[in-house]
Design a protein around this motif. Structure first.
Motif, PDB file in Angstrom:
ATOM      1  N   UNK A  68      21.781  -1.915 -16.673  1.00  0.00           N
ATOM      2  CA  UNK A  68      22.010  -2.525 -17.970  1.00  0.00           C
ATOM      3  C   UNK A  68      22.514  -3.947 -17.856  1.00  0.00           C
ATOM      4  N   UNK A  69      23.227  -4.234 -16.782  1.00  0.00           N
ATOM      5  CA  UNK A  69      23.980  -5.464 -16.720  1.00  0.00           C
ATOM      6  C   UNK A  69      23.487  -6.398 -15.620  1.00  0.00           C
ATOM      7  N   UNK A  70      23.295  -5.857 -14.430  1.00  0.00           N
ATOM      8  CA  UNK A  70      23.020  -6.734 -13.295  1.00  0.00           C
ATOM      9  C   UNK A  70      21.555  -7.140 -13.186  1.00  0.00           C
ATOM     10  N   UNK A  71      20.632  -6.231 -13.537  1.00  0.00           N
ATOM     11  CA  UNK A  71      19.215  -6.582 -13.429  1.00  0.00           C
ATOM     12  C   UNK A  71      18.832  -7.694 -14.407  1.00  0.00           C
ATOM     13  N   UNK A 302      25.264 -17.993 -23.550  1.00  0.00           N
ATOM     14  CA  UNK A 302      26.118 -18.527 -22.480  1.00  0.00           C
ATOM     15  C   UNK A 302      26.994 -17.400 -21.926  1.00  0.00           C
ATOM     16  N   UNK A 303      27.006 -17.248 -20.590  1.00  0.00           N
ATOM     17  CA  UNK A 303      27.887 -16.224 -20.012  1.00  0.00           C
ATOM     18  C   UNK A 303      29.362 -16.569 -20.226  1.00  0.00           C
ATOM     19  N   UNK A 304      30.197 -15.536 -20.286  1.00  0.00           N
ATOM     20  CA  UNK A 304      31.648 -15.762 -20.384  1.00  0.00           C
ATOM     21  C   UNK A 304      32.292 -15.273 -19.088  1.00  0.00           C
ATOM     22  N   UNK A 305      33.504 -15.715 -18.837  1.00  0.00           N
ATOM     23  CA  UNK A 305      34.211 -15.273 -17.636  1.00  0.00           C
ATOM     24  C   UNK A 305      33.694 -15.967 -16.398  1.00  0.00           C
ATOM     25  N   UNK A 314      26.864 -11.464 -15.409  1.00  0.00           N
ATOM     26  CA  UNK A 314      26.747 -10.066 -15.837  1.00  0.00           C
ATOM     27  C   UNK A 314      27.140  -9.896 -17.303  1.00  0.00           C
ATOM     28  N   UNK A 315      27.748 -10.914 -17.884  1.00  0.00           N
ATOM     29  CA  UNK A 315      28.147 -10.790 -19.292  1.00  0.00           C
ATOM     30  C   UNK A 315      27.031 -11.183 -20.265  1.00  0.00           C
ATOM     31  N   UNK A 316      25.857 -11.617 -19.741  1.00  0.00           N
ATOM     32  CA  UNK A 316      24.851 -12.134 -20.679  1.00  0.00           C
ATOM     33  C   UNK A 316      24.277 -11.066 -21.602  1.00  0.00           C
ATOM     34  N   UNK A 317      24.122  -9.831 -21.123  1.00  0.00           N
ATOM     35  CA  UNK A 317      23.580  -8.792 -22.007  1.00  0.00           C
ATOM     36  C   UNK A 317      24.576  -8.439 -23.120  1.00  0.00           C
TER      37      UNK A 317
END
Lengths: 532, 69
Positions: A68-71, A302-305, A314-317
């Motif tokens: 869900x997150x890394x791919x 935009x990714x956070x963290x 990994x926060x983009x989804x």
């Protein structure tokens, strides 16, 4: 930048977590045997799961929060190469179909609960079995940590600072896994998968509709990838890396302790084989989830963290759900991802704990241990493993969670000759297999060590660049394949040389690998002669 | 294991399992943008389509090789 906190989102996630916790504790009573206090019952659910339970269990086990997150994060950052997850989960099923069935049969016949159990019985070597056990546990640890990065991404996207939710989630998870064993994740997997199917279905229809169709998404994604020196198609130099990554990951998949646990918990050989035809349904979901990475590029998420130089992609989804959907739906999606991380984390911890209890504690620390004591040690080990994983993830900041899993894959594939080839042949000498493991593992770890990433000097990636060895090429290869080939060469070359040394006792017979049901039934004539 | 006294043979149908491997492990076959379907480049829909393909292949092999109940 920290996204705004939403009480509604947080409330929904909390409520879902509470429901799952109740299910987890209630699972103790589900289809239970006379007692839970043994590896057989606690750690394998009594080997009684039918087709559907096995499907949900293996699906929840193998298609994890990493899905869900890394791919999508990999597609977001590196373009087409990230789509390797799709061929990986396509080739896995035909590759392992017969091996998994043989493994189920021989383990059912002899009561083996782990790969190391099988290797000890098959090759008659305590040292080889110990190496297999240690490899399994070490490879599983980063995989458990990977699940945590999924939950961490959710926490960051919900605008909550600090690691305390991570600790609470895992303490609760550890508690009900301790009491219910494999039955807890099996039961929760139903909820998790149905939720994820619903969320994904809505996302892949609604987001493209909102962004103007797949045409626009791929076009915008390609434009956004140009500054990152990537495109939505592979470069010629990436072909070998793409194929070996997919093939190697598929070969590694069923060597992990948690995969084997899912297989061995099935009630029959047919259940295992039938699932190899049913599990690709999850790959379809995975494929569309992967494309969320491009949707995030097209929507300029935009990714956070993370840090400025290495943002936590990994926060983009979660961020995509935050920007494109109302809070209540984002909350539902976040809850699904978080539960999607808990299920595999529980199974992985159980599998690694079984390995510790069966193959390290009992043979080396307390040979006189009873089944009950062995079960208790496994229960305690599962708690220690989970909390250890939280400590690791809190201490280390990981920007590309997927690389962690790739390193685990490189390590675990080294047990393939002893385990998978061992299912088919006893040709290899046990000392040759040990030597092969040592050389293959040594080479792999060295290659990982000299591979830098943008943020680290060592252990940066499982894609090895041939330029490291002075070749003038951009071609990369999945490190595990090189280590496996070295392992096989050494094991094959040494076997004839060691021919005169005594061989370990083989407890198995050829018929054991074909058993369909309990031994008593196999003696009956087949109901429909000629259907085999 | 033997059934009716005959040694068990691997049937040719098992070769179906090789098909998906060739189809998705050789990017030379599918690393193109066209023809696209609904805006999705060939590279993506070809691999997604093979998910159905692999399910059919493993399904057929399962039915042909399952153990009698």
């Amino acid at each position: 930048m920290i996204p705004p906190f939403s009480g509604l989102e947080f409330g929904i996630v909390l409520a879902m977590f509470a429901i799952v916790t109740v299910l987890g504790f209630a699972a103790t009573r589900w289809r239970r045997g006379a007692t839970l206090a043994s590896v057989e019952e606690w750690g394998l659910g009594g080997r009684r799961f039918g087709t559907w339970v096995t499907w949900f269990l293996l699906g929840g086990d193998l298609y994890t929060a990493y899905t869900f997150v890394a791919v999508p994060a990999l597609l977001f950052g590196s373009g087409a190469i990230g789509f390797y997850a799709v061929p990986y989960t396509i080739v896995a099923w035909p590759l392992v179909m017969f091996a998994a069935a043989r493994m189920w049969s021989v383990c059912h016949e002899h009561g083996y609960a782990t790969a190391a159990d099988f290797v000890r019985g098959r090759h008659g070597s305590a040292l080889l079995a110990l190496l297999i056990a240690i490899t399994g546990i070490v490879a599983t640890l980063p995989y458990i940590a990977l699940q945590l990065t999924g939950i961490k991404a959710i926490i960051e996207a919900m605008g909550i600072g600090g690691d305390w939710p991570l600790w609470i989630a895992f303490v609760v998870l550890a508690a009900y896994t301790f009491t219910s064993g494999l039955r807890a994740p099996a039961l929760i997997a139903f909820v998790k998968d149905i939720l994820i199917y619903v969320v994904v279905l809505i996302a892949i229809i609604y987001i493209p509709y909102k962004l103007g169709g797949y045409d626009v998404i791929f076009h915008k994604a390609n434009t956004a990838l140009v500054p990152k020196k990537a495109t939505t198609l592979l470069a010629g130099s990436q072909y070998l890396g793409y194929s070996t990554l997919a093939l190697g990951s598929a070969l590694a998949l069923f060597l992990y302790p948690h995969s084997l646990t899912g297989v061995l918990a099935a009630k029959s050989r047919n259940t295992v084989k039938k699932n190899m035809a049913l599990l690709p349904a999850y790959s379809l979901m995975l494929g569309f989830i992967a494309l969320l990475g491009y949707m995030a590029l097209a929507a300029k998420v935009k990714p956070v963290g993370g840090t400025k130089k290495a943002p936590d992609t990994t926060t983009i989804v979660p961020q995509l759900f935050n920007t494109e959907f109302p809070h209540w739906f984002a909350g539902l999606a976040f809850g699904a991802i978080a539960i999607g991380a808990l299920v595999p984390a529980a199974i992985m911890a159980i599998a690694a704990a079984n390995t510790f209890a069966r193959d390290i504690y009992r043979p080396y620390l307390r040979p006189s241990a009873s089944d009950r004591e062995e079960g208790l040690v496994s229960q305690i080990a599962s708690v220690v493993l989970k909390l250890g994983a939280v400590a690791v993830i809190v201490a280390l900041k990981v920007s590309f969670a997927i690389e962690l899993q790739l390193i685990g894959g490189v390590i675990i594939i080294e047990i393939l000759p002893a385990v998978v080839l061992g299912l088919y042949t006893r040709w290899f000498h046990q000392w040759a297999l040990v030597a092969g493991w040592v050389v293959g593992m040594g080479l792999s770890v060295y290659m990982l060590y000299v591979t830098p990433s943008k943020t680290a000097a060592h252990f940066g990636s499982a894609s090895f660049a041939f330029s490291t060895w002075g070749f003038h090429t951009k071609v990369t290869i999945w490190t595990g394949v090189v280590g496996l080939v070295a392992n096989l060469i050494v094991a094959s070359a040494l076997t004839p040389l060691l021919g005169r040394l005594p061989r370990g006792q083989d407890q198995t017979s050829p018929a054991d690998y074909e058993e369909a049901e309990a031994p008593a039934m196999a003696l009956d004539p087949p109901a429909h002669p000629g259907t085999v | 294991m033997t059934d009716n006294g005959r040694p068990r043979r691997r049937r040719p149908v098992v070769l179906l399992l090789v098909l998906p491997l060739i189809a998705v492990l050789v990017p030379e076959f599918y690393n193109f943008g066209h023809p696209a379907i609904g805006g999705m480049p060939f590279f993506y829909w070809w691999q997604l389509a093979w998910i159905a393909g692999v399910a059919v292949c493993t399904g057929i092999v399962y039915r042909a090789t399952r153990s009698p109940r």
